[in-house]
Design a protein around this motif. Sequence first.
Motif, PDB file in Angstrom:
ATOM      1  N   ARG A  79      94.066  42.932   0.859  1.00 43.75           N
ATOM      2  CA  ARG A  79      92.944  43.204   1.754  1.00 43.75           C
ATOM      3  C   ARG A  79      91.594  42.944   1.083  1.00 43.75           C
ATOM      4  O   ARG A  79      90.592  42.749   1.732  1.00 43.75           O
ATOM      5  N   ALA A 101      89.251  39.966  15.250  1.00 49.32           N
ATOM      6  CA  ALA A 101      89.488  41.411  15.185  1.00 49.32           C
ATOM      7  C   ALA A 101      90.919  41.751  14.757  1.00 49.32           C
ATOM      8  O   ALA A 101      91.197  42.879  14.342  1.00 49.32           O
ATOM      9  N   LEU A 104      92.090  43.955  11.743  1.00 50.47           N
ATOM     10  CA  LEU A 104      91.766  45.379  11.873  1.00 50.47           C
ATOM     11  C   LEU A 104      92.663  46.033  12.916  1.00 50.47           C
ATOM     12  O   LEU A 104      93.106  47.166  12.766  1.00 50.47           O
ATOM     13  N   ARG A 105      92.938  45.285  13.996  1.00 45.99           N
ATOM     14  CA  ARG A 105      93.782  45.837  15.049  1.00 45.99           C
ATOM     15  C   ARG A 105      95.189  46.125  14.543  1.00 45.99           C
ATOM     16  O   ARG A 105      95.757  47.174  14.835  1.00 45.99           O
ATOM     17  N   ARG A 107      96.020  46.991  11.772  1.00 49.96           N
ATOM     18  CA  ARG A 107      95.999  48.180  10.913  1.00 49.96           C
ATOM     19  C   ARG A 107      95.785  49.457  11.717  1.00 49.96           C
ATOM     20  O   ARG A 107      95.617  50.532  11.157  1.00 49.96           O
ATOM     21  N   LYS A 109      93.255  50.213  13.685  1.00 47.77           N
ATOM     22  CA  LYS A 109      91.890  50.705  13.844  1.00 47.77           C
ATOM     23  C   LYS A 109      91.495  50.727  15.314  1.00 47.77           C
ATOM     24  O   LYS A 109      91.917  49.875  16.099  1.00 47.77           O
ATOM     25  N   GLU A 111      89.149  50.073  18.452  1.00 54.18           N
ATOM     26  CA  GLU A 111      88.215  48.985  18.730  1.00 54.18           C
ATOM     27  C   GLU A 111      86.761  49.432  18.600  1.00 54.18           C
ATOM     28  O   GLU A 111      85.900  48.670  18.160  1.00 54.18           O
ATOM     29  N   SER A 113      85.463  51.161  16.486  1.00 50.09           N
ATOM     30  CA  SER A 113      84.993  51.197  15.094  1.00 50.09           C
ATOM     31  C   SER A 113      84.638  49.808  14.562  1.00 50.09           C
ATOM     32  O   SER A 113      83.985  49.690  13.536  1.00 50.09           O
ATOM     33  N   TYR A 114      85.096  48.740  15.247  1.00 55.24           N
ATOM     34  CA  TYR A 114      84.831  47.407  14.692  1.00 55.24           C
ATOM     35  C   TYR A 114      84.163  46.424  15.656  1.00 55.24           C
ATOM     36  O   TYR A 114      83.719  45.368  15.260  1.00 55.24           O
ATOM     37  N   ASP A 117      80.830  44.996  14.602  1.00 59.94           N
ATOM     38  CA  ASP A 117      80.975  44.164  13.400  1.00 59.94           C
ATOM     39  C   ASP A 117      81.500  42.780  13.754  1.00 59.94           C
ATOM     40  O   ASP A 117      81.014  41.768  13.249  1.00 59.94           O
ATOM     41  N   ASP A 154      87.218  41.969   7.083  1.00 60.57           N
ATOM     42  CA  ASP A 154      87.590  43.141   6.299  1.00 60.57           C
ATOM     43  C   ASP A 154      86.753  43.282   5.019  1.00 60.57           C
ATOM     44  O   ASP A 154      87.125  44.015   4.118  1.00 60.57           O
TER      45      ASP A 154
END
Length: 219
Positions: A79, A101, A104-105, A107, A109, A111, A113-114, A117, A154
């Motif tokens: 990572r 995305a 992150l998805r 993992r 997380k 949506e 939260s990212y 970004d 990431d």
Amino acid sequence: MIHFENVGLRYGMGPEILRDLTFDIPKKSFQFLTGPSGAGKTTLLRLLFLSLQPTRGLIRMFGRDITDIPRTELPLLRRRVGIIFQEFRLLDHLTTYENVALPLRVRGKDESSYKTDVLELLKWVGLGERINVLPPVLSGGEKQRAAIARALIDRPEILLADEPTANVDPPMARRLLNLFLELNRLGTAVVIATHDLTLMDQVDARRMILSEGHLDIHD
Ligand SMILES: Nc1ncnc2c1ncn2[C@@H]1O[C@H](COP(=O)(O)OP(=O)(O)OP(=O)(O)O)[C@@H](O)[C@H]1O
Ligand SMILES: [Mg+2]
């Protein structure tokens, strides 16, 4: 940050593709990795991405000997490394936004939260208008930039790019190079595998040159 000592690599019972590689990649450094087709550039990037194990020698990454790292911990270490593959590897059924995305998805997380970004990163690589289209509709340069955004989402400490300018015209190559330079100014180490001499001539950067299994470094 990364240290190789007498590293050798062969595929199966084949000949040794990389021989006695000894070098460091310092934090926040910028370098080109070059050499003729078949010299082993992609192979070396795969070692740096921990998707290949060396057949001999020592590799230390982020202060740890990689042979001591349990398999289950590899994804954590990986990572910290962003990679852009020679053939992009975007998923054609996901939009540009969803492709970026995805790391992150998967993992788990949320949506919320990212999302910001991802949108900001897509704007930064110049794809602000292409957020909702599928990769088959993107041009070569746009696909390349989507792959760059996905590698960066990431916040890796090092970015590996495999022939990132192979499929674009010289002005786009220049734009991509500027993105990599800006990223490097912001503190990310960068390794660009390329045999594009005009690209390399645009920056006074370290060159790692592979030839016949050996590595020469021109600082
Ligand atoms: N999975 C594999 N199994 C066996 N041999 C392989 C494998 N991948 C690469 N090789 C061989 O390793 C050598 C180095 O290949 P590699 O793809 O690393 O070169 P490269 O410098 O990236 O070339 P290019 O500039 O064409 O991308 C080549 O001789 C290739 O045939
Ligand atoms: Mg290659």
